[in-house]
Write a protein that holds these residues in place. Sequence first.
Motif, PDB file in Angstrom:
ATOM      1  N   ARG A  77      89.159 -36.007 -75.725  1.00 23.76           N
ATOM      2  CA  ARG A  77      90.451 -35.570 -76.736  1.00 23.76           C
ATOM      3  C   ARG A  77      89.797 -34.414 -77.283  1.00 23.76           C
ATOM      4  O   ARG A  77      90.744 -33.517 -77.735  1.00 23.76           O
ATOM      5  N   TYR A  78      88.626 -34.593 -77.864  1.00 23.64           N
ATOM      6  CA  TYR A  78      87.864 -33.470 -78.672  1.00 23.64           C
ATOM      7  C   TYR A  78      87.559 -32.377 -77.883  1.00 23.64           C
ATOM      8  O   TYR A  78      88.001 -31.177 -78.158  1.00 23.64           O
ATOM      9  N   TYR A  79      86.813 -32.563 -76.700  1.00 28.54           N
ATOM     10  CA  TYR A  79      86.162 -31.326 -75.896  1.00 28.54           C
ATOM     11  C   TYR A  79      87.282 -30.618 -75.006  1.00 28.54           C
ATOM     12  O   TYR A  79      87.212 -29.486 -74.879  1.00 28.54           O
ATOM     13  N   PHE A  80      88.407 -31.171 -74.787  1.00 28.24           N
ATOM     14  CA  PHE A  80      89.549 -30.560 -74.069  1.00 28.24           C
ATOM     15  C   PHE A  80      90.307 -29.721 -74.882  1.00 28.24           C
ATOM     16  O   PHE A  80      91.114 -29.175 -74.312  1.00 28.24           O
ATOM     17  N   ARG A  81      90.154 -29.792 -76.332  1.00 28.59           N
ATOM     18  CA  ARG A  81      90.788 -28.924 -77.327  1.00 28.59           C
ATOM     19  C   ARG A  81      90.122 -27.739 -77.554  1.00 28.59           C
ATOM     20  O   ARG A  81      88.980 -27.796 -77.574  1.00 28.59           O
ATOM     21  N   PRO A  82      90.590 -26.462 -77.586  1.00 31.14           N
ATOM     22  CA  PRO A  82      89.722 -25.387 -78.303  1.00 31.14           C
ATOM     23  C   PRO A  82      89.460 -25.383 -79.701  1.00 31.14           C
ATOM     24  O   PRO A  82      90.010 -26.548 -80.371  1.00 31.14           O
ATOM     25  N   SER A  83      88.523 -24.799 -80.031  1.00 28.19           N
ATOM     26  CA  SER A  83      87.604 -25.186 -81.453  1.00 28.19           C
ATOM     27  C   SER A  83      88.701 -25.060 -82.525  1.00 28.19           C
ATOM     28  O   SER A  83      88.661 -25.836 -83.677  1.00 28.19           O
TER      29      SER A  83
END
Length: 315
Positions: A77-83
Amino acid sequence: MNMKPTDNSSNINRFGGFLIFFSIAAFAWLMMKLSDDYTINLKFNAKFSDAPASRIIPQKDYPIDATVTASGFKLLRYYFRPSNSRKINISLKDLKYNILSDNRYSIGNALIKESIADFLEISIYNVELPQTDYIFTMNKLASKRVKVNLQTDISFKSQYNFYGEPSVSPDSITIYGSYNEIKDLESINTKKIFKKNVVDDINESVDLKFEDETYADIKKVEVNIRVEKFTEAEITLPINTLGVNNLIIFPDKVKVKYIVALNDYPNISTMSFNIEIDTTDFKTLELLPLKPAVYPNNTSIIGIYPDKVEYLITK
């Protein structure tokens, strides 16, 4: 005639079977790894919102470092979102915060932990923060009292119209913003009320329309618009000659046509109107103009008949 499969075809079949077996094994291995828990350092941006109307938060995002323990699935959920989407919202609306100085404030880390846990859908006990308190800034805004300006686009059914002036409560509010933003503002508009073929009173809560970077504690106002059925009426009354000596006019009475609310019709009489001559340069005119000097504010005059009269000055 029977044909034996070639060695080439057999090799292709064996290779295809190997790929399927390898894919299944790789998928199973990936699922196992994603099911495992990992402790990892993650970076978030905290966005503070819902500041009091008299304050503004100049810094949009505050960097937050967190150590979390979560499964690989949760971390996706964290890594699949842009920063720029790895944000947590900290609402100050019902939050108790500490005042450090005129524009510096602090909050405990509990709400930040909870927001990160919600973001990753993990337990709050799996979130660790390096700080017990977090400091943020709120600057004081300039303020100004302005009038509320009601915006309407209302059409009425035949014979119906506004009955008196619409009321707005409150009719003025205190707005906040930078000095340059609000120094020239004298009023604030409501969102426009759109109605068609209206026959009944209108009572609504209406949103206010704020300019960019302006704020107020009040976001809505209560609007009351009275509506009444109107009718056309006629009344005959004497013309006021203003006590001009030796003046005779023809005719000496006038018919006044007016529009009035049915509710007010019984209260209208000849005493409600005063139609008088216009004496400006009257000695040079062939006919004297007439004008309404007094009439009820709940009526609208649509005609005076005649609107001019003959006159004679006697010795």
